[in-house]
Scaffold this motif. Structure first.
Motif, PDB file in Angstrom:
ATOM      1  N   LEU A   1     -10.482   8.809   3.908  1.00 34.38           N
ATOM      2  CA  LEU A   1      -9.887   9.895   3.128  1.00 34.38           C
ATOM      3  C   LEU A   1     -10.914  10.675   2.329  1.00 34.38           C
ATOM      4  N   GLY A   2     -12.082  10.063   2.087  1.00 31.85           N
ATOM      5  CA  GLY A   2     -13.062  10.688   1.213  1.00 31.85           C
ATOM      6  C   GLY A   2     -12.628  10.688  -0.235  1.00 31.85           C
ATOM      7  N   ARG A   3     -11.808   9.700  -0.627  1.00 32.36           N
ATOM      8  CA  ARG A   3     -11.236   9.650  -1.974  1.00 32.36           C
ATOM      9  C   ARG A   3     -11.202   8.228  -2.513  1.00 32.36           C
ATOM     10  N   PRO A   4     -11.295   8.067  -3.844  1.00 33.97           N
ATOM     11  CA  PRO A   4     -11.083   6.743  -4.432  1.00 33.97           C
ATOM     12  C   PRO A   4      -9.676   6.247  -4.102  1.00 33.97           C
ATOM     13  N   LEU A   5      -9.562   4.940  -3.905  1.00 30.99           N
ATOM     14  CA  LEU A   5      -8.301   4.400  -3.386  1.00 30.99           C
ATOM     15  C   LEU A   5      -8.143   2.943  -3.791  1.00 30.99           C
ATOM     16  N   GLN A   6      -6.886   2.527  -4.003  1.00 29.27           N
ATOM     17  CA  GLN A   6      -6.556   1.115  -4.178  1.00 29.27           C
ATOM     18  C   GLN A   6      -5.615   0.679  -3.066  1.00 29.27           C
ATOM     19  N   ILE A   7      -5.812  -0.523  -2.590  1.00 31.07           N
ATOM     20  CA  ILE A   7      -4.886  -1.148  -1.650  1.00 31.07           C
ATOM     21  C   ILE A   7      -4.442  -2.468  -2.264  1.00 31.07           C
ATOM     22  N   TYR A   8      -3.120  -2.591  -2.385  1.00 34.92           N
ATOM     23  CA  TYR A   8      -2.539  -3.730  -3.103  1.00 34.92           C
ATOM     24  C   TYR A   8      -1.863  -4.693  -2.134  1.00 34.92           C
ATOM     25  N   GLY A   9      -2.386  -5.925  -2.069  1.00 35.35           N
ATOM     26  CA  GLY A   9      -1.712  -7.001  -1.360  1.00 35.35           C
ATOM     27  C   GLY A   9      -1.242  -6.645   0.033  1.00 35.35           C
ATOM     28  N   SER A  10       0.073  -6.613   0.205  1.00 37.25           N
ATOM     29  CA  SER A  10       0.681  -6.420   1.514  1.00 37.25           C
ATOM     30  C   SER A  10       0.560  -5.008   2.046  1.00 37.25           C
ATOM     31  N   GLU A  11      -0.101  -4.118   1.300  1.00 36.63           N
ATOM     32  CA  GLU A  11      -0.411  -2.806   1.864  1.00 36.63           C
ATOM     33  C   GLU A  11      -1.506  -2.893   2.921  1.00 36.63           C
ATOM     34  N   HIS A  12      -2.284  -3.976   2.936  1.00 37.96           N
ATOM     35  CA  HIS A  12      -3.273  -4.159   3.986  1.00 37.96           C
ATOM     36  C   HIS A  12      -2.562  -4.237   5.339  1.00 37.96           C
ATOM     37  N   PHE A  13      -3.189  -3.669   6.357  1.00 41.27           N
ATOM     38  CA  PHE A  13      -2.584  -3.721   7.690  1.00 41.27           C
ATOM     39  C   PHE A  13      -2.675  -5.127   8.273  1.00 41.27           C
ATOM     40  N   SER A  14      -3.756  -5.810   7.973  1.00 42.24           N
ATOM     41  CA  SER A  14      -3.979  -7.144   8.520  1.00 42.24           C
ATOM     42  C   SER A  14      -3.302  -8.195   7.645  1.00 42.24           C
ATOM     43  N   ARG A  15      -2.466  -9.033   8.224  1.00 42.44           N
ATOM     44  CA  ARG A  15      -1.741 -10.046   7.460  1.00 42.44           C
ATOM     45  C   ARG A  15      -2.665 -11.016   6.711  1.00 42.44           C
ATOM     46  N   PRO A  16      -3.760 -11.483   7.318  1.00 40.30           N
ATOM     47  CA  PRO A  16      -4.610 -12.435   6.589  1.00 40.30           C
ATOM     48  C   PRO A  16      -5.189 -11.876   5.296  1.00 40.30           C
ATOM     49  N   VAL A  17      -5.172 -10.559   5.101  1.00 37.09           N
ATOM     50  CA  VAL A  17      -5.753  -9.948   3.906  1.00 37.09           C
ATOM     51  C   VAL A  17      -4.695  -9.701   2.826  1.00 37.09           C
ATOM     52  N   HIS A  18      -3.424 -10.010   3.091  1.00 33.74           N
ATOM     53  CA  HIS A  18      -2.357  -9.739   2.124  1.00 33.74           C
ATOM     54  C   HIS A  18      -2.545 -10.425   0.773  1.00 33.74           C
ATOM     55  N   PRO A  19      -3.178 -11.594   0.676  1.00 37.13           N
ATOM     56  CA  PRO A  19      -3.372 -12.180  -0.660  1.00 37.13           C
ATOM     57  C   PRO A  19      -4.374 -11.425  -1.532  1.00 37.13           C
ATOM     58  N   TRP A  20      -5.068 -10.457  -0.981  1.00 45.86           N
ATOM     59  CA  TRP A  20      -6.136  -9.776  -1.699  1.00 45.86           C
ATOM     60  C   TRP A  20      -5.717  -8.364  -2.109  1.00 45.86           C
ATOM     61  N   SER A  21      -6.382  -7.846  -3.128  1.00 41.09           N
ATOM     62  CA  SER A  21      -6.246  -6.448  -3.526  1.00 41.09           C
ATOM     63  C   SER A  21      -7.639  -5.884  -3.767  1.00 41.09           C
ATOM     64  N   CYS A  22      -7.763  -4.568  -3.686  1.00 39.60           N
ATOM     65  CA  CYS A  22      -9.098  -3.979  -3.817  1.00 39.60           C
ATOM     66  C   CYS A  22      -9.016  -2.525  -4.284  1.00 39.60           C
ATOM     67  N   SER A  23     -10.073  -2.108  -4.963  1.00 38.00           N
ATOM     68  CA  SER A  23     -10.254  -0.718  -5.404  1.00 38.00           C
ATOM     69  C   SER A  23     -11.606  -0.246  -4.906  1.00 38.00           C
ATOM     70  N   ALA A  24     -11.662   0.965  -4.341  1.00 39.12           N
ATOM     71  CA  ALA A  24     -12.920   1.453  -3.766  1.00 39.12           C
ATOM     72  C   ALA A  24     -13.074   2.946  -4.010  1.00 39.12           C
ATOM     73  N   ALA A  25     -14.321   3.390  -4.047  1.00 39.75           N
ATOM     74  CA  ALA A  25     -14.635   4.809  -4.212  1.00 39.75           C
ATOM     75  C   ALA A  25     -15.854   5.156  -3.376  1.00 39.75           C
ATOM     76  N   PRO A  26     -15.824   6.282  -2.654  1.00 35.94           N
ATOM     77  CA  PRO A  26     -17.011   6.710  -1.907  1.00 35.94           C
ATOM     78  C   PRO A  26     -18.141   7.093  -2.856  1.00 35.94           C
ATOM     79  N   VAL A  27     -19.368   6.956  -2.379  1.00 34.54           N
ATOM     80  CA  VAL A  27     -20.555   7.419  -3.093  1.00 34.54           C
ATOM     81  C   VAL A  27     -21.175   8.521  -2.249  1.00 34.54           C
ATOM     82  N   ARG A  28     -21.401   9.696  -2.868  1.00 32.43           N
ATOM     83  CA  ARG A  28     -21.906  10.856  -2.129  1.00 32.43           C
ATOM     84  C   ARG A  28     -23.335  11.183  -2.544  1.00 32.43           C
TER      85      ARG A  28
END
Length: 433
Positions: free
Chosen positions: A161-188
């Motif tokens: 997306l080229g944008r800062p983003l959070q993915i929370y738990g079950s928003e991950h597409f992969s089931r094994p990653v559902h226990p995790w959450s993450c926040s990320a931002a691109p560096v330009r």
């Protein structure tokens, strides 16, 4: 990759104040099950799923990502990884990232990851216990966490997306990653606007909170600022700029002329301003920022978007993108060519390349400033360094006929007592009566 997700802000938080994270996790988990089972479309009325996540799920599925896969592929094995990250620009700003994120992540039971522009993880640091758990989902240096490999996740989707983003738990597409959450931002890259990589904070539910996203965004901004400082100090070379594939002529023209590989376009006055502003801001501008530069008073965002839609329809796909609005490649501007000639001391060539003021009818605040700045630079260089010939050429242009300072400079540059010198001084005296 161009993504069609509408953007309402410049970042995508996982939830908004008042939302119960526990309820959200359960509701999204049900939506995930229904999506994988081929049930109601994600994002249908009543769905708790964010549109940005829905679109990422659709991309992940169409890309053939297996939602049951436990770990993405390792794209950079040792020793290739060690050699690659030694040369990577983000290696120079690791001290900043470690100071702002890693030092607190270990105590907060979190991990900090830094990836390249393809979301291949280069460094993963933080809480040792959590790092051992993360190995089970392949969240390790060298792993490919791009959307096409790992499905929906903060580093990969933020880069898509080229944008800062959070993915929370079950928003991950992969089931094994559902226990995790993450926040990320691109560096330009601070000079070119090109995406260099991504900074990510990974852990439990708290990593999807608003403070985590703010911290990650601030760290990415600090990394970009540090890159700029290192460049100014000469400790980091400037990146090679790609050759321009289009040229914009704005000098002496009320309607700019844009030459591209697909054809030439004479732009409307408003589109002339927009393309010039985007050429001056290669990292792009939001609708609000573009509107503020086009008008003294704040422009309605919908007005800017309507103009951009018309401009995109005129130019066709490939030259413009959004979120933020920006040109997809460098555009050479004739005004910049004049500045380069002035900097090189080529006064006569600069004057020859300057047919007249920059978009002379434009009232845009930034365009007006650019027009006045370039004219001032040209006048000052000619007045200080040019001989009489270019000064006389300047005065021969109708719009400059009453330029008293340049009349004085031209008279001073001519031989005393020469016919031209006397004519100029007489003209100057008449102007000052």
């Amino acid at each position: 990759m161009t993504v069609s997700t509408p953007m309402t802000t410049d970042a995508y938080p996982a939830w908004h104040p008042g939302r119960d994270p526990g309820v959200l996790r359960r509701e999204v988990a049900r939506a995930h099950e229904e999506f994988l089972a081929g049930g109601r479309p994600p994002g249908a009325p009543g769905s708790p799923l964010r549109e940005v996540v829905r679109d990422s799920w659709l991309r992940s599925r169409s890309g053939g990502v297996d939602p049951e896969r436990s770990a993405p592929a390792v794209a950079l094995p040792d020793p290739e990884l060690r050699a690659y990250r030694r040369e990577h620009p983000l290696a120079h700003v690791l001290p900043v990232i470690r100071r702002l994120l890693v030092e607190t992540a270990a105590d907060a039971d979190q991990l900090v990851a830094v990836g390249d522009e393809r979301a291949r993880l280069l460094w993963v640091e933080g809480a040792p216990r959590l790092a051992a758990r993360a190995e089970g989902i392949g969240f390790v240096p060298g792993a490919d966490w791009g959307e096409g490999s790992a499905g929906t996740n903060a580093p990969g989707t933020a880069l898509a997306l080229g944008r800062p983003l959070q993915i929370y738990g079950s928003e991950h597409f992969s089931r094994p990653v559902h226990p995790w959450s993450c926040s990320a931002a691109p560096v330009r890259d601070p000079d070119t606007g090109a995406v260099l990589g991504v900074v990510d904070l990974t852990g439990g539910d708290q990593v999807a909170g608003p403070h985590a996203l703010a911290l990650v965004r601030a760290t990415a901004a600090a990394a970009e600022a540090e890159l700029r400082v290192l460049r100014l100090q000469g400790r980091l070379p400037a990146p090679p700029r790609p050759a321009a594939t289009a040229r914009l002529a704005v000098l002496g023209r009320e309607r700019a002329l844009l030459d591209t590989p697909s054809g030439s376009f004479e732009l409307s006055p408003r589109h002339s301003e927009i393309v010039l502003l985007l050429a001056r801001h290669p990292r792009g501008l939001t609708a609000d920022a573009l509107g503020a530069r086009l008008h003294e008073e704040e422009a309605a965002r919908v007005t800017v978007r309507a103009e951009m839609s018309r401009l995109r329809a005129l130019l066709g796909p490939g030259l413009l993108t959004s979120r933020p609005y920006r040109l997809t490649g460098p555009v050479a501007v004739d005004a910049d060519e004049v500045r380069a000639l002035l900097a090189a001391g080529a006064c006569r060539d600069a004057l020859a390349a300057y047919p007249g003021p920059l978009l002379p009818r434009s009232q845009s605040p930034e365009v007006t400033d650019a027009r006045e700045e370039l004219e001032c630079q040209l006048r000052e260089v000619l007045r200080a360094h040019a001989d009489a010939t270019p000064l006389l050429e300047w005065l021969a242009r109708p719009e400059n006929a009453d330029d008293a300072e340049m009349l004085q400079a031209a008279a001073d540059a001519l031989p005393p007592g020469s016919p031209r010198e006397l004519m100029l001084r007489t003209r100057l005296e008449r102007m000052l009566w």
